[in-house]
Scaffold this active site. Structure first.
Site, PDB file in Angstrom:
ATOM      1  N   GLY A   9       0.824  -1.200   0.000  1.00  0.00           N
ATOM      2  CA  GLY A   9       0.000   0.000   0.000  1.00  0.00           C
ATOM      3  C   GLY A   9       0.863   1.258   0.000  1.00  0.00           C
ATOM      4  N   ASN A  19      -7.517   4.006   9.346  1.00  0.00           N
ATOM      5  CA  ASN A  19      -6.970   2.798   9.954  1.00  0.00           C
ATOM      6  C   ASN A  19      -7.030   2.782  11.472  1.00  0.00           C
ATOM      7  OD1 ASN A  19      -5.077   4.897   9.057  1.00  0.00           O
ATOM      8  ND2 ASN A  19      -3.600   3.813  10.311  1.00  0.00           N
ATOM      9  N   GLN A  48      -7.463   0.240   3.827  1.00  0.00           N
ATOM     10  CA  GLN A  48      -8.342  -0.336   4.866  1.00  0.00           C
ATOM     11  C   GLN A  48      -9.774  -0.538   4.372  1.00  0.00           C
ATOM     12  OE1 GLN A  48      -7.420  -1.585   7.709  1.00  0.00           O
ATOM     13  NE2 GLN A  48      -5.366  -0.726   7.948  1.00  0.00           N
ATOM     14  N   SER A  59      -3.656  -2.799  -0.647  1.00  0.00           N
ATOM     15  CA  SER A  59      -2.577  -3.644  -0.139  1.00  0.00           C
ATOM     16  C   SER A  59      -3.066  -5.077   0.072  1.00  0.00           C
ATOM     17  CB  SER A  59      -2.091  -3.059   1.190  1.00  0.00           C
ATOM     18  OG  SER A  59      -1.151  -3.906   1.775  1.00  0.00           O
ATOM     19  N   HIS A  78      -1.827  -7.583   2.084  1.00  0.00           N
ATOM     20  CA  HIS A  78      -1.779  -8.265   3.392  1.00  0.00           C
ATOM     21  C   HIS A  78      -2.907  -7.856   4.336  1.00  0.00           C
ATOM     22  CE1 HIS A  78       0.267  -5.187   6.110  1.00  0.00           C
ATOM     23  NE2 HIS A  78       0.465  -4.638   4.932  1.00  0.00           N
ATOM     24  N   THR A 109      10.735  -7.754 -12.038  1.00  0.00           N
ATOM     25  CA  THR A 109       9.949  -8.967 -12.282  1.00  0.00           C
ATOM     26  C   THR A 109       8.752  -9.004 -11.342  1.00  0.00           C
ATOM     27  OG1 THR A 109      11.957 -10.088 -12.960  1.00  0.00           O
ATOM     28  CG2 THR A 109      10.086 -11.492 -12.359  1.00  0.00           C
ATOM     29  N   CYS A 157       0.634  -0.239  12.111  1.00  0.00           N
ATOM     30  CA  CYS A 157       1.266  -0.506  10.838  1.00  0.00           C
ATOM     31  C   CYS A 157       2.269   0.579  10.472  1.00  0.00           C
ATOM     32  CB  CYS A 157       0.219  -0.646   9.754  1.00  0.00           C
ATOM     33  SG  CYS A 157      -1.079   0.542   9.942  1.00  0.00           S
TER      34      CYS A 157
HETATM   35  N1  PLP Z   1      -2.688   3.191   4.187  1.00  0.00           N
HETATM   36  C1  PLP Z   1      -3.407   2.780   5.231  1.00  0.00           C
HETATM   37  C2  PLP Z   1      -4.711   3.435   5.540  1.00  0.00           C
HETATM   38  C3  PLP Z   1      -2.937   1.732   6.048  1.00  0.00           C
HETATM   39  O1  PLP Z   1      -3.656   1.329   7.083  1.00  0.00           O
HETATM   40  C4  PLP Z   1      -1.692   1.132   5.721  1.00  0.00           C
HETATM   41  C5  PLP Z   1      -1.138   0.068   6.569  1.00  0.00           C
HETATM   42  O2  PLP Z   1      -1.608  -0.232   7.601  1.00  0.00           O
HETATM   43  C6  PLP Z   1      -0.994   1.595   4.592  1.00  0.00           C
HETATM   44  C7  PLP Z   1      -1.508   2.627   3.852  1.00  0.00           C
HETATM   45  C8  PLP Z   1       0.304   0.976   4.185  1.00  0.00           C
HETATM   46  O3  PLP Z   1       0.107  -0.287   3.619  1.00  0.00           O
HETATM   47  P1  PLP Z   1       1.304  -1.344   3.525  1.00  0.00           P
HETATM   48  O4  PLP Z   1       1.501  -1.890   4.905  1.00  0.00           O
HETATM   49  O5  PLP Z   1       0.820  -2.378   2.563  1.00  0.00           O
HETATM   50  O6  PLP Z   1       2.477  -0.607   3.024  1.00  0.00           O
END
Ligand code: PLP
Length: 385
Positions: free
Chosen positions: A71, A151, A181, A201, A203, A239, A327
């Protein structure tokens, strides 16, 4: 000890079907999609299929999807790449005070390169007013970046209405949405909603870490930030992460095929948690109430108890949550979102986030709630002495 993993906004467990598919790709279909032989063609097929699935979910064309590593990378390409490609038209950008660091730090970088950024406030529920966005858009505004779902508190922005107002005021202003999110938890239609760029994203949706994508609308100019062999039409050389891409496609398909049931289940679990902790004295739920907000995030303030202490005490009971925005980094910091919704200063450090996924059960919620009932009075007594 039984584990209740309630930190799904930090990351999710992979769907078993997703791991199975990745295993097959790693062990059997491991070709490089750029190779001209059969193994390469096979690998390319996984990418095409994932694109088809994701494009159908978003109701966009397959050519609009760019695979990235996460993300954060998607947000960076959208904001920095978008600003660099359009800086002849102007140097002004707009965002909100409650964005993830993936957006805010990209904005700060642009500020250091003589771009100007307006940071819009939000109301007490964490919502930005579409009118304030419209008023902030100027002739030299090249890009507006607003997150779909916050988030930390789960506020969901009125993206469709904001998109409409941006384009009415200045049709050439690009609209970027951080949907990291929101994707998988809400129905999102970038093309229909006047969104030009959108970050997702893997994960967060039961696919592995290290994969994401960026939606780039037709005719939207974005400068590539990675140079090399010209993969993905030169927009992101390197790649492709075939297993990750296939995994993200499958995870999205599984999430959206039972969307209403799954979302309803998340809201029910969220409501159950809020009801169960409601009789702990003085606790407070922040952000949107009821079903207005995201189905999977609860921000809970427990006055008199430090979030970090509470988090570790819960961990001792097998319950995993996070304090603030896990995060971002593991460095303690005061949350920008909680400050933006004007949470009183002493509460900033007493707030935890509980975040759910479809893998959670009522049992997880009851385990968390009973742990909180046991821990909170004890910690409060302890802090007061
Ligand atoms: N944007 C938001 C709102 C998020 O909650 C997060 C990660 O928690 C990200 C961006 C970043 O994503 P990533 O962990 O895939 O880099």
């Amino acid at each position: 000890m039984r584990e209740a993993y309630l930190d799904n906004s930090a990351t999710t467990r992979c769907f078993p079907e997703v791991v199975e598919l990745m295993n097959k790709i790693y062990l059997e279909d491991y070709g490089n999609p750029s190779s001209m032989h059969h193994k390469g063609v096979e690998a390319e097929r996984y990418i095409t299929e994932a694109k088809r699935t994701l494009a159908q979910i978003l109701k966009v064309s397959e050519r609009n999807l760019l695979f990235t590593s996460c993300g954060t990378e998607s947000d960076n390409i959208a904001i920095i790449g978008g600003a660099l490609a359009n800086c002849r038209k102007g140097r002004h950008l707009i965002t909100t005070e409650i964005e993830h660091p993936a957006v805010l730090e990209a904005m700060k970088y642009l500020e250091s390169r003589e771009f100007e950024v307006t940071y819009l406030p939000v109301d007490g529920s964490g919502i930005v007013s579409p009118q304030s966005v419209e008023e902030a858009v100027r002739e030299d505004t090249i890009l507006v970046s607003i997150m779909h779902t916050n988030n930390e508190i789960g506020s969901v922005q009125p993206i469709e209405e904001i998109g409409k107002r941006i384009k009415k005021k200045n049709p050439s202003t690009l609209f970027h949405v951080d949907a990291v999110q929101g994707f998988g938890k809400a129905r999102i239609y970038p093309k229909k909603w006047n969104v030009d760029l959108m970050a997702v994203s893997g994960h967060k949706i039961h696919a592995p870490k290290g994969i994401g994508f960026l939606y780039i609308g037709d005719k939207v100019k974005v400068k590539n930030l990675i140079f090399g062999g010209g993969q993905q039409n030169g927009m992101r050389s390197g790649t492709e992460n075939v297993a990750g891409i296939a995994a993200m496609g499958l995870a999205a398909k599984l999430l959206y095929q039972d969307f209403d049931t799954e979302t309803g289940k998340l809201y029910d679990l969220r409501e159950l948690f809020i009801k169960e902790v409601g009789d702990i004295p003085d606790v407070q739920i922040n952000g949107p109430q009821g079903r207005e907000g995201a189905p999977h995030i609860v921000s809970l303030t427990v006055p008199g108890v430090r979030a970090e202490v509470l988090l570790h005490a819960l961990e001792d009971h097998g319950v995993y949550v996070s304090s603030g925005s896990a995060c971002a980094t593991n460095k303690p910091h005061l949350s920008g979102t909680l400050q933006a919704i004007k949470l009183p200063r002493p509460y900033l450090d007493s707030t935890i986030r509980i975040s759910l996924s479809g893998m959670n059960t009522e049992e997880d919620i009851l385990q968390a709630s009973s742990a909180l009932h046991e821990i909170v009075p004890f910690l409060r007594k302890y802090t007061r002495h």
